[in-house]
Design an enzyme around this catalytic site. Structure first.
Site, PDB file in Angstrom:
ATOM      1  N   ASN A   1     -69.401  33.824 -50.252  1.00  0.00           N
ATOM      2  CA  ASN A   1     -68.515  34.494 -51.218  1.00  0.00           C
ATOM      3  C   ASN A   1     -67.044  34.315 -50.837  1.00  0.00           C
ATOM      4  OD1 ASN A   1     -68.875  36.245 -49.022  1.00  0.00           O
ATOM      5  ND2 ASN A   1     -68.655  38.096 -50.244  1.00  0.00           N
TER       6      ASN A   1
ATOM      7  N   ASP B   1     -74.044  41.747 -41.126  1.00  0.00           N
ATOM      8  CA  ASP B   1     -73.273  41.732 -42.375  1.00  0.00           C
ATOM      9  C   ASP B   1     -71.793  42.030 -42.049  1.00  0.00           C
ATOM     10  OD1 ASP B   1     -72.486  41.523 -44.992  1.00  0.00           O
ATOM     11  OD2 ASP B   1     -73.431  43.385 -45.662  1.00  0.00           O
TER      12      ASP B   1
ATOM     13  N   HIS C   1     -62.395  43.689 -44.100  1.00  0.00           N
ATOM     14  CA  HIS C   1     -61.367  43.825 -45.142  1.00  0.00           C
ATOM     15  C   HIS C   1     -60.107  44.366 -44.482  1.00  0.00           C
ATOM     16  CE1 HIS C   1     -64.261  43.238 -48.408  1.00  0.00           C
ATOM     17  NE2 HIS C   1     -65.088  44.040 -47.746  1.00  0.00           N
TER      18      HIS C   1
HETATM   19  C1  NCD Z   1     -69.781  42.009 -48.501  1.00  0.00           C
HETATM   20  C2  NCD Z   1     -68.380  41.399 -48.464  1.00  0.00           C
HETATM   21  O1  NCD Z   1     -67.407  42.122 -48.251  1.00  0.00           O
HETATM   22  O2  NCD Z   1     -68.263  40.176 -48.598  1.00  0.00           O
HETATM   23  N1  NCD Z   1     -69.667  43.422 -48.612  1.00  0.00           N
HETATM   24  C3  NCD Z   1     -70.612  44.333 -48.297  1.00  0.00           C
HETATM   25  O3  NCD Z   1     -70.432  45.521 -48.574  1.00  0.00           O
HETATM   26  N2  NCD Z   1     -71.737  43.995 -47.674  1.00  0.00           N
HETATM   27  C4  NCD Z   1     -70.559  41.416 -49.604  1.00  0.00           C
HETATM   28  C5  NCD Z   1     -72.043  41.591 -49.444  1.00  0.00           C
HETATM   29  O4  NCD Z   1     -72.634  41.224 -48.412  1.00  0.00           O
HETATM   30  O5  NCD Z   1     -72.677  42.077 -50.370  1.00  0.00           O
HETATM   31 ZN    ZN Z   2     -72.759  40.305 -46.658  1.00  0.00          ZN
HETATM   32 ZN    ZN Z   3     -74.746  41.776 -49.450  1.00  0.00          ZN
END
Ligand code: NCD
Ligand code: ZN
Ligand code: ZN
Length: 379
Positions: free
Chosen positions: A52, A249, A253
């Site tokens: 992404n 994950d 940000h």
């Molecule tokens: C992820 C991101 O910030 O790219 N955010 C999240 O809350 N996990 C996107 C994702 O993995 O869905």
């Molecule tokens: Zn993710």
């Molecule tokens: Zn995700």
């Protein structure tokens, strides 16, 4: 019991198959330099990066660019997922550049999803799915109510249906509810198709209680932190070694994005995951074998090897020391200097990291500023 000898424990390098390094396009959140130093600090020697990006990594030219960027700046070895592309055949000429597909909630419900599953099935690649059905999202101040457990349960059923239709390998990432867990476990023992799943430290250790306190913006993540009963089920699945992998994950940000009216979902995880697991291990709630799920198992799952040392991971080593520390986002290597685990007391630190036999980190010092390579598919 876990024996640290005098002070140290030698482990294989950790392998994190779900991270967001944010290049290209979102370098203000993270880049391969800061993100891979965060990985090393967390004892992670290989990562698989999500698509992404801006623009999305759903075509060969962006994947090529990602390869160049990671090769220039990553300390750790890496691989990539390809993003959703209804014209999936466009990826044919760069098949060596990705180890699977990643579908986000909207992708899963778009007509092109079938093409991705059948293409993936042809090559035995996993379709990694973020399973939440957007039509079940609702207005609520509480993040965990806005995206309720039913949304995940529904999307997992839909994804299982698509994977069965095309006999493809479905991998459900960051599974967070007991209902979805039951569906996946049932599918695992149903002949035909293949399904695997991973869980995160945050869904195992944190509940939606955080959305009622001062960490409410920091703790926003998708899928959301869940009510206590759901958390306990996911944690119990880990106690029983049911997941195929643990992933962070790692989703950094900028702090302003986290403290705004509508906080961006996600937070950094690479620097805390291994040591959070050690907290559970040393306090007797998990066995040491749980670390397999954050190292050998995910590496084998994706079938990646790293070139010089046969099967690939013998030279990837992390030395963990028994030394207490308190999680402080401001000390992170990641550009995202906050954590939902802020203030937690963790019992171990990463003392040294070697990748393919080369020293990368020793006693608080980075020994290099690059050296990571593409982990190539086995065979
Ligand atoms: C992820 C991101 O910030 O790219 N955010 C999240 O809350 N996990 C996107 C994702 O993995 O869905
Ligand atoms: Zn993710
Ligand atoms: Zn995700």
């Amino acid at each position: 019991r876990v024996e640290f000898g005098e002070k140290f424990l030698l482990l294989p390098g950790m392998v994190d198959i779900h991270v967001h390094m944010r290049e290209p396009g979102l370098e203000y959140k993270e880049d391969w330099g800061s993100g891979s130093r965060a990985a090393v600090k967390g004892g992670v020697t290989m990562v698989v990066d999500m698509p992404n990006n801006v623009p999305p990594a759903n075509n060969c030219s962006v994947l090529q660019e990602k390869l160049q960027r990671a090769s220039a700046r990553s300390l750790v070895d890496f691989a990539f997922y390809a993003g959703f592309n209804p014209l999936v055949e466009e990826l044919e000429r760069c098949r060596g550049l990705f180890v699977g597909f990643k579908l986000y909630p909207e992708d899963l419900y778009s007509p092109g999803a079938r093409n991705v599953f059948s293409y993936a099935s042809r090559y035995g690649l996993p379709v990694v799915v973020h399973a939440e059905n957007p039509s079940l999202f609702r207005e609520s101040k509480l993040h965990s109510d806005a995206r309720p457990p039913e949304a995940e349960e529904s999307a997992v059923k839909h994804a299982l249906m698509l994977s069965r239709e095309s006999n493809a390998w479905l991998h459900v990432t960051h599974l967070s509810t007991s209902g979805a867990l039951m569906s996946v476990l049932e599918a695992k023992v149903t002949p035909g198709g293949r399904v695997t799943f991973d869980v995160t430290p945050h869904h195992c250790l944190l509940s939606d209680e955080l959305y009622r306190g001062e960490k409410r913006g920091i703790a926003v993540v998708n899928p959301p932190l869940r009510p206590e009963g759901e958390r306990a089920s996911i944690y119990t699945s880990l106690r029983n070694m049911l997941p195929d992998a643990i992933v962070t994950d790692h989703a950094p940000h900028r702090i302003e994005e986290k403290t705004s009216e509508k906080p961006s979902p996600g937070f950094p995880g690479l620097e805390t995951a291994l040591h959070l697991l050690f907290r559970e291990i040393l306090e007797g709630r998990l066995g040491l074998e749980v670390l397999e799920l954050y190292s050998r198992r995910p590496a084998r799952l994706l079938g990646v090897k790293k070139g010089v040392l046969g099967e690939g991971f013998e030279g990837d080593v992390v030395v963990v020391s028994k030394e207490e520390w308190v999680v402080r986002g401001e000390d992170f290597e990641s550009k995202a200097k906050y954590s939902p685990f802020e203030g937690w007391r963790l019992p171990t630190k990463t003392y040294a990291v070697y990748i393919r036999g080369e020293p990368v980190y020793i006693a608080g010092q980075f020994m290099t500023s690059k050296g990571g390579r593409l982990a190539v598919p086995r065979g």
